[in-house]
Design a protein around this motif. Structure first.
Motif: not given
Length: 584
Positions: A26, A79, A83-84
């Motif tokens: 991550n 970040r 997510q998209h």
């Protein structure tokens, strides 16, 4: 618009384009990529809108083994965008900040990035009130393919609390929608929930306003109507709850809040994707807005990027684009404030920063019109003090108040083309150097209007109620100067309604002069509107017919005497030599 680009950079493995992706742990990984500038290549690549923040943190770049400073919001922005999208470009990380040549290379093709990529707005990590007033944002949001995330709504719907509330609404949808046989007792014990939901709904308002500005002119009338609908209901929420409290009908208030929440969720998506709209006027208007505003400092990087995008879309070279922009005029709708300029001298109808316009001493004009105004301004003597304006603009431009000692405030106007509604006018507030009167006047505020015959009410300059005041507050609160002074003590928490209604205002040596300055500017620009609309040289040639339609009815000679007592001179406005106030 398709070109292959994958050459090595500076004899290293670093290439011109570097994109950010999430690693297995991550972590953010920035790596060079071979690419082509095409819609298909960038279909799932986000291009992050410029992320503002005065605070800086260290970023260690693994690909180059270098460390540099970035905005403390940049990693959060990445970040959120990831997510998209699979990968994203963001200037602080993607450009090797320690290598000027790499930055220059990116600046040259940044227009292609914004054209083919998907612009991710700052709304996905939160919304600063000045967001939609930034010059380059006007371009980013005007026509590009864009992703908007209404963060408070998105976070709520993906939280355990949000899922529970939406489940409650679904199970009791008839009651929420006020069916005749609905049992209001289902809201028993949900008073605390109601308060949290009210806070959520109010938190959505600035997002809805920004979203309205983004979709303006894109043809999405249905979404615009939906936003207008829920905005009005949210705006009246306090009144409704207070009414039910007086009636001691707590459940009725809860029903209303839940109904409004359901309306918001069903009418306004928390994630909105808007396709690219190819409108060359929007492209030029965006480039022009970017040039006009530096937002506290003259940010040449953003202007280079803005022009790069305009050049790419218009298929013009730099010289050809500047010629287009020199003559370009955005299509106005009635009266509108173009910008409260954060770079003195950078106003213009196009790019050309010099023009001869009719100029009047601000105090002289305002004094004349305050005598004609039936509604006396409270404490006019204190409102009109030049020192108030000095403080206001020193904060906007990040300079000491003493800088303004050699200047006087002037207003100017320039009549443009005639339209079916009347003549168009450009109106300005600026600074004249009293020690060197031959110097160009530095522009501070510009306003574009179409001639109207209306009563003298200074707030008509706003166009949309409160917007210019909101803009001023947003710019003041976000200034680097306020950041240095101490944001907590120097932030204006009052809304524009508080200012225009002149109530609940903060007081003291810092705040009072600012509020006086804002009110005086609003009044003075209103006076200028009246003067340019009705003076017999540049205004309505049918002056005798126009006056009876205003509050000046029956006072023709007073108006004539006031106009005759106003001294004008033709002055050059704008600055060839850049920023004369030495802004931060």
């Amino acid at each position: 618009m398709n070109s292959k680009e994958g050459t090595l950079f500076e004899n290293s493995n670093v290439k011109p384009l570097r994109l950010v992706r999430l690693g297995t742990n991550n972590n953010l990984i920035v790596e060079s990529v071979d690419h082509e500038f095409s819609d298909s290549y960038f279909a799932n690549i986000g291009v992050c809108s410029y992320t503002w923040g005065h605070d800086r943190v260290d970023w260690f770049d693994e690909e180059t083994s270098l460390t540099w400073k970035i905005s403390d919001k940049a990693e959060r922005m990445c970040r959120a965008a990831l997510q998209h999208f699979d990968k994203v470009w963001i200037d602080g990380l993607s450009m090797v900040q320690a290598w000027p040549a790499h930055i220059k290379c990116n600046m040259e093709f940044m227009g292609k990035l914004y054209f083919h990529g998907n612009v991710v707005t700052e709304m996905c990590i939160g919304l600063q009130p000045e967001y939609c007033y930034r010059g380059w944002v006007q371009q980013e949001i005007s026509f590009t393919s864009i992703l908007c995330v209404i963060k408070p709504l998105y976070d709520f719907l993906n939280s355990d609390e949000g899922k529970e509330e939406m489940s409650f609404i679904k199970d009791n949808i008839n009651v929420v929608r006020r069916a005749k046989n609905g049992d209001l007792n289902v809201f028993k014990g949900r008073a605390a929930n109601q308060k949290r939901l009210v806070n959520l709904l109010y938190e959505l308002q600035p997002y809805l306003l920004s979203l309205q500005r983004i979709i303006q002119g894109r043809g999405d009338e249905e979404l615009d109507e939906q936003i207008e609908y829920v905005w009005g209901d949210i705006d009246g929420l306090d009144w409704y709850i207070e009414l039910q409290d007086k009636r001691e009908d707590e459940h009725k208030a809860s029903q209303h809040v839940y109904q409004l929440l359901n309306d918001v969720v069903t009418k306004i998506p928390s994630i909105i994707r808007l396709p690219r709209v190819m409108d060359k006027e929007k492209v030029l208007a965006g480039a022009l807005a970017s040039f006009r505003t530096g937002f506290f400092r003259f940010n040449s990087d953003r202007i280079v990027a803005s022009f790069s995008l305009a050049e790419y879309v218009m298929d013009k070279g730099p010289g050809e684009l500047k010629e287009l922009l020199d003559e370009f005029r955005p299509d106005p709708e009635g009266i509108q404030v173009d910008v409260i300029i954060a770079n003195p001298g950078k106003w213009c109808t196009g790019l050309q920063p010099i023009i001869n316009i009719r100029t009047i001493n601000l105090k002289h004009l305002a004094d004349k019109f305050v005598l004609l105004c039936e509604r006396e301004l409270d404490d006019y003597a204190n409102l009109s003090k030049p020192s108030n304006l000095d403080l206001l603009f020193s904060i906007l431009h990040g300079v000491d108040k003493t800088v303004f000692e050699k200047y006087e405030y002037v207003v100017g106007f320039h009549r443009g083309c005639k339209t079916p509604l009347g003549y168009e006018y450009d109106l300005f507030l600026g600074l004249k150097n009293t020690q060197q009167p031959g110097n160009p006047i530095l522009g501070l505020i510009s306003l574009h209007m179409t001639e109207v015959v209306s009563p003298f009410i200074s707030t008509i300059i706003i166009g949309k109620s409160g917007e210019w005041m909101s803009r001023a507050i947003a710019l003041l609160n976000s200034s680097y100067y306020v950041h240095c002074l101490g944001a907590e003590e120097h932030k204006i928490t009052q809304s524009y309604r508080d200012i225009t209604d002149n109530k609940n205002l903060p007081t003291g040596e810092y705040f009072t002069p600012i509020f006086h300055a804002l009110r005086f500017i609003e009044y003075a620009m209103g006076a200028l509107i009246n003067y340019v609309s009705f003076n017999p040289i540049d205004g309505n040639p049918r002056l005798g017919d126009a006056i009876p339609k205003t509050i000046y009815k029956g006072r023709d000679m007073e108006v004539w005497d006031a106009f005759n007592g106003i001294e004008e001179e033709t002055c050059v406005w704008g600055s060839i030599n850049g920023n004369m106030l030495n802004c931060r």
